[in-house]
Design an enzyme around this catalytic site. Sequence first.
Site, mmCIF file in Angstrom:
data_model
loop_
_atom_site.group_PDB
_atom_site.id
_atom_site.type_symbol
_atom_site.label_atom_id
_atom_site.label_comp_id
_atom_site.label_asym_id
_atom_site.label_seq_id
_atom_site.Cartn_x
_atom_site.Cartn_y
_atom_site.Cartn_z
ATOM 1 N N ASP A 247 -2.499 -1.359 -0.256
ATOM 2 C CA ASP A 247 -2.475 -0.536 1.473
ATOM 3 C C ASP A 247 -1.082 -0.162 1.027
ATOM 4 O O ASP A 247 -0.466 -0.449 0.279
ATOM 5 C CB ASP A 247 -2.693 -2.305 1.819
ATOM 6 C CG ASP A 247 -1.726 -2.779 3.214
ATOM 7 O OD1 ASP A 247 -2.477 -1.763 3.991
ATOM 8 O OD2 ASP A 247 -0.823 -3.068 3.546
ATOM 9 N N ASP B 86 0.925 -0.060 4.439
ATOM 10 C CA ASP B 86 1.641 -0.810 5.498
ATOM 11 C C ASP B 86 1.788 -2.426 5.634
ATOM 12 O O ASP B 86 0.842 -2.984 5.395
ATOM 13 C CB ASP B 86 0.912 -0.690 7.376
ATOM 14 C CG ASP B 86 1.629 0.806 7.482
ATOM 15 O OD1 ASP B 86 2.802 1.288 7.452
ATOM 16 O OD2 ASP B 86 0.543 1.473 8.074
ATOM 17 N N ALA C 158 -4.992 1.976 6.884
ATOM 18 C CA ALA C 158 -5.280 2.305 8.001
ATOM 19 C C ALA C 158 -4.126 2.721 8.765
ATOM 20 O O ALA C 158 -4.723 2.272 10.386
ATOM 21 C CB ALA C 158 -5.694 0.599 8.542
#
Length: 338
Positions: free
Chosen positions: A55, A57, A188
Amino acid sequence: MLQLLSLIFLSMLEDDYLVPELEKATVRIRQPERVRGIIRTLREQGVAKLQVVSDFDMTLSRFGCNGRRCPTSHNIFHSSHVVSEDGKKKSVKGDVDSVPFPSAMLQLKDLLHYYYPIEIDPNRTLEEKRPLMVEWWTRAHELLVQQKIRKGDIAQLVRESEAMLRDGFKEFFDQLHKNNVPLFIFSAGIGDVLEEIIRQADVFHSNVKVVSNYMDFNDDGVLMHFKEPLIHTYNKNNTVLQGTQYFQQLSSRTSIILLGDSMGDLTMADGIPKVENILKIGFLNDKGLPPPPHPVLTGLLQVDERRGKYLEAYDIVLESDETLDVVNGILRYILTET
Ligand code: TMP
Ligand code: MG
């Protein structure tokens, strides 16, 4: 006989010092023996079989800095002159009646303060969360599109922001690159922004592949849309990777290290055709926000409850750790020639 005994002794010693970073006070592990076993197997399997899925962030980037929250790739726009003061005050059109928030004038930051506690709430099901995440991302993207952000402004915006990669990022990216280990960043966040953060940190090496939400600019370089598919916290799985052959091309890489900070990150490697060993490392970021002005923010007070769920889902949980020390220690051990 003596030789055999000393071999056993040496291997016990090696086990103790397998990865010294695992002794850090920030490390929580539910099944230490199992984790040691996975790490040993990852090393035995060798570097040619390894890939890393991460991932971005609050996993590769820091959660807190200077006593405040560090911006995510969406939130670098909060403090920027690129989003005009007028724009910051503009309301986000939407079904505000359904939002139990004191003000109808929702801004990007307000959206974060409203939806982030929902994102991390351990008492809501994924089915409840998914439509709310779509709502959050859609509103945030609409707001950004209204600001007429220019492609050419992003580099400066990142330079002026407080966005930061976790301490130890250079060793992390450089080690993987040097050993030709593919690093898949599945985010995302906003791809254009996070790529710029990595580029400015001088670690956007050829082994890095990013899948994220990308901005779509017109011929004058003005933001018009976000490209499909929309990626939010809880659809980071194979459904949004269809059409990419990324994992298929790496089918011989059956050893996986997965890094995340959300329960939604746990499905990021689901599209890998053959997983033989997987080590999941999760950052349980501290609450770190100011006291809640509204009951909905009580989600942030549930770190204890989240800890239990994280310990069940992730092999290693790192609590209030702003570094990549543990990940780097594990990589150092795995990548060392046996
Ligand atoms: P990630 O997949 O790279 O972690 O990015 C998703 C994070 O972005 C998620 O934790 C919520 C955060 N986010 C913001 O900070 N602001 C926003 O406006 C949106 C839509 C998401
Ligand atoms: Mg994250």
